[in-house]
Design a protein around this motif. Structure first.
Motif, short mmCIF file in Angstrom:
data_model
loop_
_atom_site.label_atom_id
_atom_site.label_comp_id
_atom_site.label_asym_id
_atom_site.label_seq_id
_atom_site.Cartn_x
_atom_site.Cartn_y
_atom_site.Cartn_z
N GLU A 1 -31.12 -2.64 38.98
CA GLU A 1 -30.75 -4.05 38.90
C GLU A 1 -31.86 -4.89 38.28
N VAL A 2 -33.10 -4.63 38.69
CA VAL A 2 -34.24 -5.36 38.14
C VAL A 2 -34.32 -5.11 36.63
N PHE A 3 -34.19 -3.86 36.23
CA PHE A 3 -34.25 -3.53 34.81
C PHE A 3 -33.14 -4.23 34.02
N LEU A 4 -31.92 -4.19 34.57
CA LEU A 4 -30.78 -4.76 33.84
C LEU A 4 -30.75 -6.28 33.85
N SER A 5 -31.33 -6.91 34.89
CA SER A 5 -31.17 -8.36 35.00
C SER A 5 -32.48 -9.13 35.01
N ILE A 6 -33.56 -8.52 34.54
CA ILE A 6 -34.85 -9.21 34.53
C ILE A 6 -34.80 -10.50 33.71
N ASP A 7 -33.90 -10.56 32.74
CA ASP A 7 -33.76 -11.79 31.93
C ASP A 7 -33.27 -12.96 32.77
N ARG A 8 -32.60 -12.68 33.89
CA ARG A 8 -32.10 -13.75 34.75
C ARG A 8 -33.12 -14.21 35.78
N PHE A 9 -34.27 -13.53 35.84
CA PHE A 9 -35.34 -13.97 36.74
C PHE A 9 -35.93 -15.24 36.15
N LEU A 10 -35.91 -16.33 36.94
CA LEU A 10 -36.26 -17.65 36.40
C LEU A 10 -37.67 -18.13 36.71
N ASP A 11 -38.50 -17.32 37.29
CA ASP A 11 -39.88 -17.70 37.62
C ASP A 11 -39.97 -18.83 38.64
N LYS A 12 -38.87 -19.12 39.36
CA LYS A 12 -38.92 -20.18 40.37
C LYS A 12 -39.51 -19.65 41.67
N SER A 13 -39.49 -18.36 41.85
CA SER A 13 -40.11 -17.71 43.00
C SER A 13 -40.92 -16.54 42.48
N ALA A 14 -41.61 -15.87 43.38
CA ALA A 14 -42.37 -14.70 42.98
C ALA A 14 -41.41 -13.56 42.61
N LEU A 15 -41.83 -12.72 41.71
CA LEU A 15 -41.02 -11.57 41.31
C LEU A 15 -40.70 -10.70 42.53
N SER A 16 -41.67 -10.54 43.42
CA SER A 16 -41.44 -9.72 44.62
C SER A 16 -40.37 -10.35 45.51
N THR A 17 -40.35 -11.66 45.61
CA THR A 17 -39.32 -12.35 46.41
C THR A 17 -37.95 -12.07 45.83
N TRP A 18 -37.83 -12.15 44.53
CA TRP A 18 -36.57 -11.87 43.84
C TRP A 18 -36.13 -10.42 44.08
N MET A 19 -37.09 -9.50 44.03
CA MET A 19 -36.79 -8.09 44.26
C MET A 19 -36.36 -7.84 45.70
N TYR A 20 -37.02 -8.49 46.66
CA TYR A 20 -36.61 -8.34 48.07
C TYR A 20 -35.21 -8.89 48.28
N ARG A 21 -34.89 -9.99 47.61
CA ARG A 21 -33.55 -10.56 47.73
C ARG A 21 -32.51 -9.55 47.23
N ILE A 22 -32.80 -8.90 46.11
CA ILE A 22 -31.91 -7.87 45.58
C ILE A 22 -31.79 -6.73 46.59
N CYS A 23 -32.91 -6.31 47.16
CA CYS A 23 -32.93 -5.22 48.13
C CYS A 23 -32.08 -5.56 49.35
N ILE A 24 -32.24 -6.75 49.86
CA ILE A 24 -31.49 -7.15 51.05
C ILE A 24 -30.00 -7.23 50.73
N ASN A 25 -29.66 -7.80 49.58
CA ASN A 25 -28.25 -7.88 49.19
C ASN A 25 -27.64 -6.49 49.03
N LYS A 26 -28.36 -5.59 48.40
CA LYS A 26 -27.86 -4.22 48.23
C LYS A 26 -27.75 -3.50 49.58
N SER A 27 -28.71 -3.75 50.48
CA SER A 27 -28.67 -3.13 51.80
C SER A 27 -27.49 -3.65 52.61
#
Length: 180
Positions: free
Chosen positions: A54-80
């Motif tokens: 997901e990170v690889f496919l949607s990194i363009d949608r990461f908006l720099d409003k939060s830390a990259l790690s925060t965005w990744m944890y959000r993806i992890c929690i949603n997937k979990s």
């Protein structure tokens, strides 16, 4: 590294070396987060893999409003949470025992003397509502601050505080009742 704009631009440009570095530096924390929520090593590995895809496919949608790690944890929690919902549906439709809801699950990092206590705790955590489970796990097990959890869960800090408080109250009640 994770908040370096040059690094993030390299990720957006699909730089393989940057993705390998991101993976090697974050895979354990992503896996552990999924493992604590799912209580199943196989499912946690699958979710970890899905997070990086997901990170690889949607990194363009990461908006720099939060830390990259925060965005990744959000993806992890949603997937979990998505994985948990699928497991519950499978259990409902097929009446098969849910392997992640076994009272015998213990995180692999728990030392032998604490396995019985951990087994009871994880069984109780799994009974919590999903948001309470996420907030409690991130705060008490993963060591995130309430502010970080609020960013990850896209909620206010008071909402996270309430979820953690409710989770602790429920866990306390359940664990005390087990002793009796």
């Amino acid at each position: 590294m994770l908040n370096d704009p040059d690094f993030i631009n390299r990720l957006r440009n699909k730089d393989e070396v940057s993705f390998n570095r991101l993976f090697s530096e974050t895979k354990e924390t992503i896996y552990n987060t999924a493992l604590h929520l799912l209580q199943n090593e196989s499912e946690a590995k699958d979710v970890t893999q899905e997070v990086f895809v997901e990170v690889f496919l949607s990194i363009d949608r990461f908006l720099d409003k939060s830390a990259l790690s925060t965005w990744m944890y959000r993806i992890c929690i949603n997937k979990s949470l998505e994985s948990l919902r699928k497991q519950k549906r499978r259990k409902r439709f097929f009446s098969v025992a849910n392997p992640t809801n076994e009272a015998n699950w213990v995180h692999p990092g728990v030392v032998a003397e604490q396995k019985d206590t951990a087994r009871k705790l994880y069984a109780a955590i799994f009974k919590l509502k999903p948001k309470e489970q996420v907030a409690f796990t991130l705060f008490h097990i993963q060591g995130f601050s309430q502010k970080q959890i609020a960013e990850i869960m896209k909620q206010s800090v008071p909402a996270v505080e309430t979820q953690i408080y409710r989770a602790k109250q429920k866990l306390s009640r359940w664990l005390i009742n087990q002793k009796e």
